[in-house]
Motif scaffolding. Sequence first.
Motif, PDB file in Angstrom:
ATOM      1  N   SER A  73       0.510  -1.620  -0.138  1.00  0.00           N
ATOM      2  CA  SER A  73       0.251  -0.297  -0.089  1.00  0.00           C
ATOM      3  C   SER A  73       0.704   1.459  -0.401  1.00  0.00           C
ATOM      4  CB  SER A  73      -0.977  -0.265   1.624  1.00  0.00           C
ATOM      5  OG  SER A  73      -0.675   0.261   2.600  1.00  0.00           O
ATOM      6  N   THR A  74       2.011   1.027   0.128  1.00  0.00           N
ATOM      7  CA  THR A  74       3.100   2.589   0.700  1.00  0.00           C
ATOM      8  C   THR A  74       4.166   2.501  -1.149  1.00  0.00           C
ATOM      9  OG1 THR A  74       4.854   0.840   0.795  1.00  0.00           O
ATOM     10  CG2 THR A  74       3.451   1.519   3.015  1.00  0.00           C
ATOM     11  N   LEU A  75       3.448   1.888  -2.382  1.00  0.00           N
ATOM     12  CA  LEU A  75       4.818   1.363  -3.298  1.00  0.00           C
ATOM     13  C   LEU A  75       4.350   3.189  -4.035  1.00  0.00           C
ATOM     14  CD1 LEU A  75       4.165  -1.925  -4.886  1.00  0.00           C
ATOM     15  CD2 LEU A  75       5.985  -0.953  -3.298  1.00  0.00           C
ATOM     16  N   PHE A  76       2.778   3.355  -4.073  1.00  0.00           N
ATOM     17  CA  PHE A  76       2.657   4.711  -4.941  1.00  0.00           C
ATOM     18  C   PHE A  76       3.601   5.759  -3.680  1.00  0.00           C
ATOM     19  CE2 PHE A  76      -1.471   1.859  -6.200  1.00  0.00           C
ATOM     20  CZ  PHE A  76      -0.756   1.981  -7.774  1.00  0.00           C
ATOM     21  N   SER A  77       3.982   5.721  -2.866  1.00  0.00           N
ATOM     22  CA  SER A  77       4.620   6.691  -2.489  1.00  0.00           C
ATOM     23  C   SER A  77       5.903   7.245  -3.154  1.00  0.00           C
ATOM     24  CB  SER A  77       4.682   6.748  -0.563  1.00  0.00           C
ATOM     25  OG  SER A  77       6.049   5.785  -0.499  1.00  0.00           O
ATOM     26  N   GLY A  78       6.617   6.519  -3.940  1.00  0.00           N
ATOM     27  CA  GLY A  78       7.788   7.029  -4.549  1.00  0.00           C
ATOM     28  C   GLY A  78       8.873   6.683  -3.557  1.00  0.00           C
ATOM     29  N   VAL A  79       8.652   6.618  -1.957  1.00  0.00           N
ATOM     30  CA  VAL A  79       9.783   6.227  -0.989  1.00  0.00           C
ATOM     31  C   VAL A  79      10.195   5.102  -1.090  1.00  0.00           C
ATOM     32  CG1 VAL A  79      11.275   6.933   1.458  1.00  0.00           C
ATOM     33  CG2 VAL A  79       9.422   8.574   0.074  1.00  0.00           C
ATOM     34  N   PRO A  80      10.951   4.353  -1.842  1.00  0.00           N
ATOM     35  CA  PRO A  80      11.649   2.926  -0.832  1.00  0.00           C
ATOM     36  C   PRO A  80      11.626   1.810   0.222  1.00  0.00           C
ATOM     37  CG  PRO A  80      13.070   3.383  -2.981  1.00  0.00           C
ATOM     38  CD  PRO A  80      12.446   4.824  -2.011  1.00  0.00           C
ATOM     39  N   LEU A  81      12.369   3.401   1.428  1.00  0.00           N
ATOM     40  CA  LEU A  81      12.581   3.247   2.557  1.00  0.00           C
ATOM     41  C   LEU A  81      11.343   3.366   3.503  1.00  0.00           C
ATOM     42  CD1 LEU A  81      15.423   4.644   3.610  1.00  0.00           C
ATOM     43  CD2 LEU A  81      15.372   2.476   3.263  1.00  0.00           C
ATOM     44  N   LEU A  82      10.253   3.928   3.196  1.00  0.00           N
ATOM     45  CA  LEU A  82       9.197   3.990   3.624  1.00  0.00           C
ATOM     46  C   LEU A  82       8.147   2.071   3.593  1.00  0.00           C
ATOM     47  CD1 LEU A  82       6.594   5.409   4.934  1.00  0.00           C
ATOM     48  CD2 LEU A  82       5.773   5.775   2.822  1.00  0.00           C
ATOM     49  N   THR A  83       8.457   1.484   2.342  1.00  0.00           N
ATOM     50  CA  THR A  83       8.072   0.138   2.087  1.00  0.00           C
ATOM     51  C   THR A  83       8.777  -0.990   2.879  1.00  0.00           C
ATOM     52  OG1 THR A  83       7.257   1.296   0.069  1.00  0.00           O
ATOM     53  CG2 THR A  83       8.182  -1.474   0.220  1.00  0.00           C
TER      54      THR A  83
END
Length: 242
Positions: free
Chosen positions: A186-196
């Motif tokens: 669900s975090t992939l659309f954020s564009g922040v790999p470390l968030l994923t």
Amino acid sequence: MPIPTVVREVRAFLSASLVRPVERQRDETPESRRRRRIVVGVTLVIGAVALGLALAVRPGDPLFYAATLGVAAIWTVGALVSGPLHLGEGHTRDGGRSRGVVQGILLGLGLMGIFLAGALVVEQIPLLRGPVLDLLDHARFGSLWVVALVTVINGIAEELFFRGAVYASLDSRFNGIGSTLLYAASTLFSGVPLLTFAALCLGLLTAAQRRVTGGVLGPIASHLTWSLGMLFLLPPILTPGG
């Protein structure tokens, strides 16, 4: 306290909070499980897109707060509509029972410590540091305390949905890893790999708590402890003197 005693205490704590599930019996009919899965699937798609759009809002824009609260509303409504949710109950080290809140706080602090130590490495790698700073700009250029309140609301909503509804909708053989992977996705659309990556780590921890306690209260305590700690303590590490 002697080192062997400390080790025994830590092992007892981890066993009680992450390993030994509390016995319980909760049966769902095939119809209610099917309904829960449909609601979870629809909510997951809508919520993931909404999260990506919210994180794309320019830092400092008041629209960010409304967009993020909208994501929290999506997760919360999806969780509540999917079916019954439970607070949960866990073991204590001496064999008693608890709601798992104190355990959740301690586990959240432990995970936060690991991430803050890792941030010292990330700070040296511009490719990783840049996207994280972009994400933290919402707190740097907006109201930190409003962002903190939004963080609390969103953290509760995420746990209600992912460790509540999503976990309950999956087969017991893989509901822990399955709910974690969906949370990370669900975090992939954020564009922040470390968030994923963070979602994977936090998801594994809270899924283990969900398995032990059978509810969302312990996971909520861990999530809020970790996320608020990162909000306040991560920027000084990544922007020393800034």
